[in-house]
Design a protein around this motif. Structure first.
Motif, mmCIF file in Angstrom:
data_model
loop_
_atom_site.group_PDB
_atom_site.id
_atom_site.type_symbol
_atom_site.label_atom_id
_atom_site.label_comp_id
_atom_site.label_asym_id
_atom_site.label_seq_id
_atom_site.Cartn_x
_atom_site.Cartn_y
_atom_site.Cartn_z
ATOM 1 N N THR A 1 0.840 -1.187 0.000
ATOM 2 C CA THR A 1 0.000 0.000 0.000
ATOM 3 C C THR A 1 0.874 1.236 0.000
ATOM 4 O OG1 THR A 1 -1.770 -1.087 1.167
ATOM 5 C CG2 THR A 1 -1.727 1.294 1.293
ATOM 6 N N LEU A 2 0.578 2.153 -0.866
ATOM 7 C CA LEU A 2 1.337 3.389 -0.935
ATOM 8 C C LEU A 2 0.453 4.530 -0.443
ATOM 9 C CD1 LEU A 2 3.000 2.851 -4.425
ATOM 10 C CD2 LEU A 2 3.909 2.299 -2.178
ATOM 11 N N LEU A 3 0.459 4.713 0.873
ATOM 12 C CA LEU A 3 -0.346 5.793 1.441
ATOM 13 C C LEU A 3 0.216 7.142 1.017
ATOM 14 C CD1 LEU A 3 -0.727 4.271 4.964
ATOM 15 C CD2 LEU A 3 -2.492 4.405 3.222
ATOM 16 N N ALA A 4 1.491 7.210 0.951
ATOM 17 C CA ALA A 4 2.168 8.377 0.404
ATOM 18 C C ALA A 4 3.364 7.834 -0.364
ATOM 19 C CB ALA A 4 2.620 9.312 1.518
ATOM 20 N N ARG A 5 3.467 8.161 -1.626
ATOM 21 C CA ARG A 5 4.468 7.497 -2.449
ATOM 22 C C ARG A 5 5.881 7.837 -2.007
ATOM 23 N NH1 ARG A 5 2.003 4.825 -6.431
ATOM 24 N NH2 ARG A 5 -0.139 5.416 -6.916
ATOM 25 N N SER A 6 6.052 8.947 -1.336
ATOM 26 C CA SER A 6 7.389 9.311 -0.892
ATOM 27 C C SER A 6 7.725 8.676 0.449
ATOM 28 C CB SER A 6 7.510 10.828 -0.789
ATOM 29 O OG SER A 6 6.542 11.330 0.125
ATOM 30 N N GLU A 7 6.709 8.466 1.300
ATOM 31 C CA GLU A 7 6.965 7.903 2.627
ATOM 32 C C GLU A 7 5.744 7.137 3.092
ATOM 33 O OE1 GLU A 7 8.218 9.358 7.131
ATOM 34 O OE2 GLU A 7 8.007 10.799 5.493
ATOM 35 N N ASP A 8 5.909 5.888 3.436
ATOM 36 C CA ASP A 8 4.806 5.033 3.871
ATOM 37 C C ASP A 8 4.844 4.901 5.384
ATOM 38 O OD1 ASP A 8 2.919 3.143 4.342
ATOM 39 O OD2 ASP A 8 3.853 1.550 3.165
ATOM 40 N N PRO A 9 3.861 5.459 6.096
ATOM 41 C CA PRO A 9 3.874 5.348 7.555
ATOM 42 C C PRO A 9 3.717 3.914 8.038
ATOM 43 C CG PRO A 9 1.791 6.260 6.809
ATOM 44 C CD PRO A 9 2.691 6.218 5.611
ATOM 45 N N PHE A 10 3.270 3.009 7.158
ATOM 46 C CA PHE A 10 3.096 1.618 7.562
ATOM 47 C C PHE A 10 4.270 0.732 7.149
ATOM 48 C CE2 PHE A 10 -1.244 3.245 7.731
ATOM 49 C CZ PHE A 10 -1.613 2.801 8.981
ATOM 50 N N ALA A 11 5.371 1.338 6.754
ATOM 51 C CA ALA A 11 6.566 0.558 6.454
ATOM 52 C C ALA A 11 6.988 -0.209 7.708
ATOM 53 C CB ALA A 11 7.688 1.472 5.982
ATOM 54 N N GLY A 12 7.174 -1.514 7.576
ATOM 55 C CA GLY A 12 7.571 -2.338 8.713
ATOM 56 C C GLY A 12 6.427 -2.762 9.604
ATOM 57 N N PHE A 13 5.199 -2.354 9.257
ATOM 58 C CA PHE A 13 4.056 -2.672 10.112
ATOM 59 C C PHE A 13 3.770 -4.168 10.134
ATOM 60 C CE2 PHE A 13 -0.649 -2.822 10.845
ATOM 61 C CZ PHE A 13 -0.640 -2.299 12.131
ATOM 62 N N GLU A 14 3.894 -4.825 8.991
ATOM 63 C CA GLU A 14 3.653 -6.269 8.946
ATOM 64 C C GLU A 14 4.610 -7.009 9.874
ATOM 65 O OE1 GLU A 14 3.785 -10.099 5.889
ATOM 66 O OE2 GLU A 14 4.150 -8.080 5.141
ATOM 67 N N ALA A 15 5.877 -6.618 9.843
ATOM 68 C CA ALA A 15 6.862 -7.279 10.703
ATOM 69 C C ALA A 15 6.538 -7.044 12.173
ATOM 70 C CB ALA A 15 8.257 -6.768 10.377
ATOM 71 N N PHE A 16 6.103 -5.833 12.484
ATOM 72 C CA PHE A 16 5.730 -5.542 13.875
ATOM 73 C C PHE A 16 4.566 -6.421 14.314
ATOM 74 C CE2 PHE A 16 2.625 -3.261 16.529
ATOM 75 C CZ PHE A 16 3.349 -3.206 17.719
ATOM 76 N N VAL A 17 3.507 -6.468 13.522
ATOM 77 C CA VAL A 17 2.322 -7.224 13.909
ATOM 78 C C VAL A 17 2.627 -8.710 14.029
ATOM 79 C CG1 VAL A 17 -0.017 -7.897 13.244
ATOM 80 C CG2 VAL A 17 0.721 -5.528 12.960
ATOM 81 N N THR A 18 3.281 -9.264 13.029
ATOM 82 C CA THR A 18 3.575 -10.706 13.086
ATOM 83 C C THR A 18 4.530 -11.031 14.229
ATOM 84 O OG1 THR A 18 5.299 -10.433 11.398
ATOM 85 C CG2 THR A 18 3.110 -11.081 10.649
#
Length: 536
Positions: free
Chosen positions: A51-68
């Motif tokens: 998901t590209l919430l903002a193409r320059s910076e994704d606030p959810f970068a690394g979110f999958e790793a955190f949740v899992t």
């Protein structure tokens, strides 16, 4: 555990909408914009969509790793997460499995129990009646329910609808009156008079499900309709919550639903669904993160959704304002002093006002929260109860850190430390209890003399049985194994449920030499509940 489902993309201008509520014809739930080839890449079963919430910076970068990662640390089979900001859905996603045995993944549409997050649905319904002039927050409950009666005569006379939904009745929880028991709302309502308080009316905050059940029963008596039907017609329908329901009996019909699991001493077990229809207004709603975002947005917008008003501005504000102070302070500076609103908890997160609630029932723990000024809301569902499960709240806090641009707090490390401390305290309590045990004693009667049927006006009936050389308490869906502790006192050895019953059970002998009563620690925050032998 693998992530599943899709992170949804919302472009600017795409907003949630709500139709007018007053029994209007339901409209379809809002559906986020579909992924395009430019937005996502092709994935296999164990992959995820970018998901590209903002193409320059994704606030959810690394979110999958955190949740899992937290799922692994806390043994969580499945998680669903939904995030909304200023009416735009930023993320709806499932992780792990809704059914481990069948390896069925959690999706953004997976139905799970939301537990006590249901309380604000009941208050929302009450607020609608207030707006219609059919209910007043501060009139005595007996003006609407003349047969309302508590053990405390003053509380009976002065209790208001506001008191019912702010946990200041003076009653401890008394959850074993309804948990695992049969009986209608009307039958449980009639038993309230037999339940003893442990504090004076309005003197103390004490979480209380039975008062919320009474609040739901109040809406039924005012309207002449079932609470379940009212929720369906006046909240689910207008919000397009087509897959949501108010009873686990209906959950399997959704197709995409999670099964409940319980973790006890490191062992994960699949458990049956817990039917709590009798106290539904306190906690029986089942939903999914996609539809819950619609509900959250309606409250963020002050009762307005899609240009139509669900609640008056005043009623919406009342729900989200402190009504009664909650005791104690968080040991963490990021969490502000908490108060209870109307069916919602009001506090702050890292200096930002936060409105929130949690929910738990057998096999499910959830978190619902929003930052009203920043217009950010988060819904997290999990399908595991039992041992400590802080995952829903931790995920919500992590989302807020990301969207507020703050350095993330390591809530996982903190909670792992708290878990160790909790286990140490439990072991210390066990040792202290064992140290009080008087060795070399025997029961004053043969075990068969303790057996029989016992009754309490509020808690109903239960039986003591002799089985495999020991005693067992049997009450409807539950059995509690007992071992002799000392004299005529026995210890409960069965593992606790989500409504725990632990501690010591005491038998008393009457003047005729007959075992005539048994005191059971059904209410940990009050005196033991004394059951008299039936017919004595």
């Amino acid at each position: 555990m693998p992530g599943h489902s899709k992170l949804r993309i919302i472009r600017s201008g795409a907003r949630f909408g709500l139709v007018a509520m007053l029994l209007a014809t339901p409209v379809a739930a809002y559906a986020p914009a579909a992924l395009t080839a430019q937005d996502a890449h092709s994935v296999g079963p164990a992959q995820t969509v970018t998901t590209l919430l903002a193409r320059s910076e994704d606030p959810f970068a690394g979110f999958e790793a955190f949740v899992t990662g937290v799922m692994e640390d806390w043994t969580i089979p499945g998680v669903a997460v939904g995030v909304i900001r200023d009416g735009e859905v930023l993320l709806t996603r499932g992780f792990g499995y809704r059914d481990l045995e069948a390896e069925l993944p959690v999706t953004e549409h997976t139905t799970m129990a939301i537990g006590s997050n249901s309380k604000s649905f009941t208050v929302t319904l009450m607020g609608m009646l207030v707006d219609q002039g059919k209910l007043e927050w501060d009139r005595p409950v007996r003006d609407y329910l003349p047969d309302f009666r508590l053990h405390d005569e003053f509380a009976t006379a002065e209790m208001t609808p506001r008191d019912l939904v702010t946990h200041q009745s003076g009653l401890p929880r008394h959850d074993n009156v309804w948990y695992g028991r049969t009986g209608s709302r009307a039958e449980i309502f009639a038993k309230l008079r037999y339940l003893e308080p442990n504090a004076s009316f309005r003197s103390r905050y004490q979480y209380q499900n039975l008062m919320f059940m009474t609040a739901g029963y109040l809406t039924e008596r005012i309207t002449g309709e079932d609470w379940d039907d009212l929720i369906e017609q006046r909240i689910f329908g207008p919000l397009g919550m087509e897959r949501s329901n108010t009873s686990v009996r209906d959950t399997p019909t959704s197709g995409d639903y999670a099964v409940p699991y319980l973790l006890r001493d490191g062992t994960l077990t699949r458990v049956p669904f817990r039917n709590i229809d009798a106290v539904g207004p306190a906690g029986s709603v089942n939903s999914n993160v996609t539809e819950m975002l619609a509900y959250i947005q309606a409250h963020i917008d002050g009762g307005v959704f899609g240009g139509h008003r669900l609640l008056s501005e005043e009623t919406s504000a009342n729900m989200q304002q402190p009504q009664f102070a909650m005791p104690g302070e968080s040991e963490f500076t990021e969490l502000g002093q908490a108060s209870y609103g109307l069916g919602l908890r009001v506090s702050s997160y890292r200096g930002h006002k936060m409105v929130a609630h949690g929910g738990g029932i057998d096999g499910f723990i959830s978190s619902m929260s929003w930052l009203p000024r920043e217009r950010i809301g988060v819904m997290v569902l999990t399908n595991r109860s039992g041992d400590m499960n802080p995952v829903p709240a931790m995920i919500a806090y992590n989302v807020y850190d990301r969207l507020l641009g703050l350095d993330p707090v390591d809530w996982n490390a903190r909670n792992l430390e708290l878990r160790d401390e909790q286990r140490a305290r439990a072991e210390k309590t066990r040792r202290e209890q064992e140290a009080k045990r008087v060795s070399g004693t025997q029961p004053s009667h043969v075990l068969a003399d303790y057996a029989g049927s016992y009754e309490h006006a509020g808690y109903g009936g239960m039986a003591i049985q002799v089985r495999d050389g020991g005693l067992v308490i049997v009450y409807e869906d539950f059995e509690l194994d007992l071992e002799h502790f000392h004299y005529d006192i026995f210890r409960i050895t069965s593992p606790p449920n989500i409504v725990p019953v632990t501690g010591l059970v005491s038998f008393t002998t009457n003047a005729d030499g007959v075992v005539g009563a048994v005191a059971i620690p059904f209410e940990p925050n009050g005196t033991d509940i004394v059951f008299e032998r039936a017919g004595s």
